[in-house]
Design a protein around this motif. Structure first.
Motif, PDB file in Angstrom:
ATOM      1  N   GLY A 269     164.880 -18.038  94.552  1.00  0.00           N
ATOM      2  CA  GLY A 269     166.088 -17.382  95.047  1.00  0.00           C
ATOM      3  C   GLY A 269     167.283 -17.780  94.189  1.00  0.00           C
ATOM      4  N   ILE A 270     168.282 -16.935  94.176  1.00  0.00           N
ATOM      5  CA  ILE A 270     169.428 -17.159  93.296  1.00  0.00           C
ATOM      6  C   ILE A 270     170.284 -18.344  93.732  1.00  0.00           C
ATOM      7  CG2 ILE A 270     170.965 -15.518  94.427  1.00  0.00           C
ATOM      8  CD1 ILE A 270     171.825 -14.673  91.529  1.00  0.00           C
ATOM      9  N   GLY A 271     170.285 -18.676  95.010  1.00  0.00           N
ATOM     10  CA  GLY A 271     171.108 -19.790  95.493  1.00  0.00           C
ATOM     11  C   GLY A 271     172.562 -19.375  95.607  1.00  0.00           C
ATOM     12  N   GLY A 272     173.429 -20.334  95.824  1.00  0.00           N
ATOM     13  CA  GLY A 272     174.849 -20.052  95.977  1.00  0.00           C
ATOM     14  C   GLY A 272     175.598 -20.184  94.662  1.00  0.00           C
ATOM     15  N   PHE A 273     176.910 -19.880  94.729  1.00  0.00           N
ATOM     16  CA  PHE A 273     177.745 -20.011  93.540  1.00  0.00           C
ATOM     17  C   PHE A 273     179.195 -19.927  93.951  1.00  0.00           C
ATOM     18  CE2 PHE A 273     179.497 -18.383  89.428  1.00  0.00           C
ATOM     19  CZ  PHE A 273     179.135 -19.469  88.657  1.00  0.00           C
ATOM     20  N   GLY A 274     179.982 -20.902  93.534  1.00  0.00           N
ATOM     21  CA  GLY A 274     181.390 -20.953  93.899  1.00  0.00           C
ATOM     22  C   GLY A 274     182.186 -19.763  93.404  1.00  0.00           C
ATOM     23  N   GLY A 275     181.777 -19.154  92.325  1.00  0.00           N
ATOM     24  CA  GLY A 275     182.487 -17.996  91.783  1.00  0.00           C
ATOM     25  C   GLY A 275     182.069 -16.691  92.427  1.00  0.00           C
ATOM     26  N   GLY A 276     181.097 -16.749  93.333  1.00  0.00           N
ATOM     27  CA  GLY A 276     180.570 -15.547  93.969  1.00  0.00           C
ATOM     28  C   GLY A 276     179.263 -15.128  93.323  1.00  0.00           C
ATOM     29  N   LEU A 277     178.373 -14.584  94.137  1.00  0.00           N
ATOM     30  CA  LEU A 277     177.042 -14.227  93.633  1.00  0.00           C
ATOM     31  C   LEU A 277     177.076 -13.135  92.580  1.00  0.00           C
ATOM     32  CD1 LEU A 277     174.816 -14.516  96.819  1.00  0.00           C
ATOM     33  CD2 LEU A 277     175.143 -16.154  94.955  1.00  0.00           C
ATOM     34  N   GLU A 278     178.065 -12.225  92.639  1.00  0.00           N
ATOM     35  CA  GLU A 278     178.118 -11.175  91.615  1.00  0.00           C
ATOM     36  C   GLU A 278     178.413 -11.777  90.247  1.00  0.00           C
ATOM     37  OE1 GLU A 278     182.264 -11.660  93.142  1.00  0.00           O
ATOM     38  OE2 GLU A 278     180.332 -11.480  94.137  1.00  0.00           O
ATOM     39  N   ILE A 279     179.232 -12.814  90.189  1.00  0.00           N
ATOM     40  CA  ILE A 279     179.504 -13.476  88.911  1.00  0.00           C
ATOM     41  C   ILE A 279     178.273 -14.253  88.453  1.00  0.00           C
ATOM     42  CG2 ILE A 279     180.850 -15.295  87.783  1.00  0.00           C
ATOM     43  CD1 ILE A 279     183.316 -14.259  89.270  1.00  0.00           C
ATOM     44  N   LYS A 280     177.586 -14.929  89.377  1.00  0.00           N
ATOM     45  CA  LYS A 280     176.365 -15.655  89.011  1.00  0.00           C
ATOM     46  C   LYS A 280     175.331 -14.682  88.440  1.00  0.00           C
ATOM     47  CE  LYS A 280     173.057 -19.101  90.642  1.00  0.00           C
ATOM     48  NZ  LYS A 280     172.781 -20.087  91.705  1.00  0.00           N
ATOM     49  N   ARG A 281     175.160 -13.550  89.104  1.00  0.00           N
ATOM     50  CA  ARG A 281     174.202 -12.543  88.604  1.00  0.00           C
ATOM     51  C   ARG A 281     174.611 -12.050  87.216  1.00  0.00           C
ATOM     52  NH1 ARG A 281     174.515 -10.761  94.103  1.00  0.00           N
ATOM     53  NH2 ARG A 281     172.584 -11.312  95.165  1.00  0.00           N
ATOM     54  N   ALA A 282     175.900 -11.793  87.020  1.00  0.00           N
ATOM     55  CA  ALA A 282     176.380 -11.301  85.717  1.00  0.00           C
ATOM     56  C   ALA A 282     176.129 -12.339  84.620  1.00  0.00           C
ATOM     57  CB  ALA A 282     177.864 -10.950  85.799  1.00  0.00           C
ATOM     58  N   LEU A 283     176.376 -13.622  84.899  1.00  0.00           N
ATOM     59  CA  LEU A 283     176.139 -14.673  83.905  1.00  0.00           C
ATOM     60  C   LEU A 283     174.649 -14.805  83.597  1.00  0.00           C
ATOM     61  CD1 LEU A 283     178.691 -17.322  85.202  1.00  0.00           C
ATOM     62  CD2 LEU A 283     178.889 -15.939  83.117  1.00  0.00           C
ATOM     63  N   LEU A 284     173.812 -14.752  84.625  1.00  0.00           N
ATOM     64  CA  LEU A 284     172.363 -14.839  84.395  1.00  0.00           C
ATOM     65  C   LEU A 284     171.851 -13.610  83.645  1.00  0.00           C
ATOM     66  CD1 LEU A 284     171.223 -16.442  87.767  1.00  0.00           C
ATOM     67  CD2 LEU A 284     171.284 -17.533  85.502  1.00  0.00           C
ATOM     68  N   ALA A 285     172.428 -12.459  83.898  1.00  0.00           N
ATOM     69  CA  ALA A 285     172.055 -11.248  83.152  1.00  0.00           C
ATOM     70  C   ALA A 285     172.482 -11.370  81.696  1.00  0.00           C
ATOM     71  CB  ALA A 285     172.683 -10.008  83.800  1.00  0.00           C
ATOM     72  N   LEU A 286     173.686 -11.875  81.459  1.00  0.00           N
ATOM     73  CA  LEU A 286     174.182 -12.082  80.100  1.00  0.00           C
ATOM     74  C   LEU A 286     173.218 -12.973  79.313  1.00  0.00           C
ATOM     75  CD1 LEU A 286     176.697 -11.906  78.091  1.00  0.00           C
ATOM     76  CD2 LEU A 286     177.261 -14.154  79.003  1.00  0.00           C
ATOM     77  N   GLU A 287     172.630 -13.971  79.995  1.00  0.00           N
ATOM     78  CA  GLU A 287     171.707 -14.883  79.344  1.00  0.00           C
ATOM     79  C   GLU A 287     170.263 -14.389  79.343  1.00  0.00           C
ATOM     80  OE1 GLU A 287     172.164 -18.942  80.561  1.00  0.00           O
ATOM     81  OE2 GLU A 287     174.346 -18.860  80.396  1.00  0.00           O
ATOM     82  N   GLY A 288     170.027 -13.178  79.879  1.00  0.00           N
ATOM     83  CA  GLY A 288     168.687 -12.600  79.856  1.00  0.00           C
ATOM     84  C   GLY A 288     167.753 -13.112  80.937  1.00  0.00           C
ATOM     85  N   VAL A 289     168.278 -13.835  81.913  1.00  0.00           N
ATOM     86  CA  VAL A 289     167.447 -14.376  82.988  1.00  0.00           C
ATOM     87  C   VAL A 289     167.205 -13.320  84.062  1.00  0.00           C
ATOM     88  CG1 VAL A 289     167.322 -16.135  84.806  1.00  0.00           C
ATOM     89  CG2 VAL A 289     168.227 -16.735  82.561  1.00  0.00           C
ATOM     90  N   LEU A 290     168.192 -12.469  84.316  1.00  0.00           N
ATOM     91  CA  LEU A 290     168.109 -11.385  85.279  1.00  0.00           C
ATOM     92  C   LEU A 290     168.397 -10.070  84.571  1.00  0.00           C
ATOM     93  CD1 LEU A 290     170.220 -12.694  88.333  1.00  0.00           C
ATOM     94  CD2 LEU A 290     167.730 -12.518  88.175  1.00  0.00           C
ATOM     95  N   PRO A 291     167.921  -8.965  85.130  1.00  0.00           N
ATOM     96  CA  PRO A 291     168.343  -7.677  84.571  1.00  0.00           C
ATOM     97  C   PRO A 291     169.839  -7.482  84.800  1.00  0.00           C
ATOM     98  CG  PRO A 291     166.950  -7.364  86.509  1.00  0.00           C
ATOM     99  CD  PRO A 291     167.003  -8.830  86.245  1.00  0.00           C
ATOM    100  N   ALA A 292     170.480  -6.726  83.934  1.00  0.00           N
ATOM    101  CA  ALA A 292     171.909  -6.453  84.075  1.00  0.00           C
ATOM    102  C   ALA A 292     172.166  -5.701  85.368  1.00  0.00           C
ATOM    103  CB  ALA A 292     172.410  -5.644  82.887  1.00  0.00           C
ATOM    104  N   PRO A 293     173.243  -6.017  86.078  1.00  0.00           N
ATOM    105  CA  PRO A 293     173.571  -5.278  87.300  1.00  0.00           C
ATOM    106  C   PRO A 293     173.765  -3.792  86.993  1.00  0.00           C
ATOM    107  CG  PRO A 293     174.953  -7.251  87.076  1.00  0.00           C
ATOM    108  CD  PRO A 293     174.190  -7.089  85.796  1.00  0.00           C
ATOM    109  N   LEU A 294     173.370  -2.956  87.941  1.00  0.00           N
ATOM    110  CA  LEU A 294     173.506  -1.517  87.744  1.00  0.00           C
ATOM    111  C   LEU A 294     174.957  -1.067  87.860  1.00  0.00           C
ATOM    112  CD1 LEU A 294     170.400  -0.273  89.738  1.00  0.00           C
ATOM    113  CD2 LEU A 294     170.665  -0.485  87.266  1.00  0.00           C
ATOM    114  N   PHE A 295     175.732  -1.763  88.667  1.00  0.00           N
ATOM    115  CA  PHE A 295     177.148  -1.399  88.832  1.00  0.00           C
ATOM    116  C   PHE A 295     177.932  -2.617  89.269  1.00  0.00           C
ATOM    117  CE2 PHE A 295     174.625  -0.155  92.449  1.00  0.00           C
ATOM    118  CZ  PHE A 295     175.238  -0.787  93.508  1.00  0.00           C
TER     119      PHE A 295
END
Length: 175
Positions: A149-175
């Motif tokens: 699971g992605i877990g928490g993030f002080g900057g908000g989960l949308e920012i965590k997802r965006a950073l992980l996508a930037l690093e190729g760990v997750l697919p890029a958000p659709l929107f």
């Protein structure tokens, strides 16, 4: 304490407040619109006992490296860090994270606890992530739950997802 400088940098995840002392980068703050940036600048200044000065030129190296990271051309930050806003166990965890979890990889809270010699401290690792004063550069976004699971993030989960996508760990958000 000496000089404390700050600037706000526009990035792919929104404005970041970047602060440094003579020792190195000391604070990075998300969602740094003018009122939020001013509150954070004042708070960090009080904690460090010094008057912050806005000086983007003094933070040129940090700005350049952040720009490179968000452009996808930098996978490692090579900046001196000032750990004075974090102590004890949290400092140990964050230092391990900064040096031991490279770009494009993730680590579980439990594994990070083991790495610092505290195998029963997974929850405390989560607390350390929440206390990270230098996110992005000290990559707390790379810490996930043991079950994937992605877990928490002080900057908000949308920012965590965006950073992980930037690093190729997750697919890029659709929107």
């Amino acid at each position: 304490m000496g000089k404390l400088v700050w600037t706000v940098r526009e990035t792919a995840i929104g404005p970041l407040l970047v602060m440094a002392t003579g020792e190195g980068l000391v604070h990075v703050g998300f969602r740094a619109d003018p009122p939020a940036a001013q509150r954070s600048v004042a708070s960090v200044g009080r904690r460090l006992g010094t008057e912050p000065v806005e000086d983007g030129r003094a933070l040129a190296a940090a700005a350049e490296q952040l720009d490179g990271y968000f452009a996808g051309s930098r996978t490692r930050f090579e900046l001196p860090l000032d750990w004075s806003l974090v102590t004890g166990f949290n400092r140990r965890v964050l230092r391990e994270l900064a040096t031991g979890v490279p770009f494009g990889s993730v680590v579980g809270y439990q594994d990070l606890a083991r790495r610092v010699g505290e195998p029963d401290a997974a929850r405390a690792v989560g607390t350390a992530m929440g206390a990270n004063p230098i996110p992005v550069v000290v990559p707390c976004h790379r810490v996930i739950e043991s079950d994937g699971g992605i877990g928490g993030f002080g900057g908000g989960l949308e920012i965590k997802r965006a950073l992980l996508a930037l690093e190729g760990v997750l697919p890029a958000p659709l929107f």
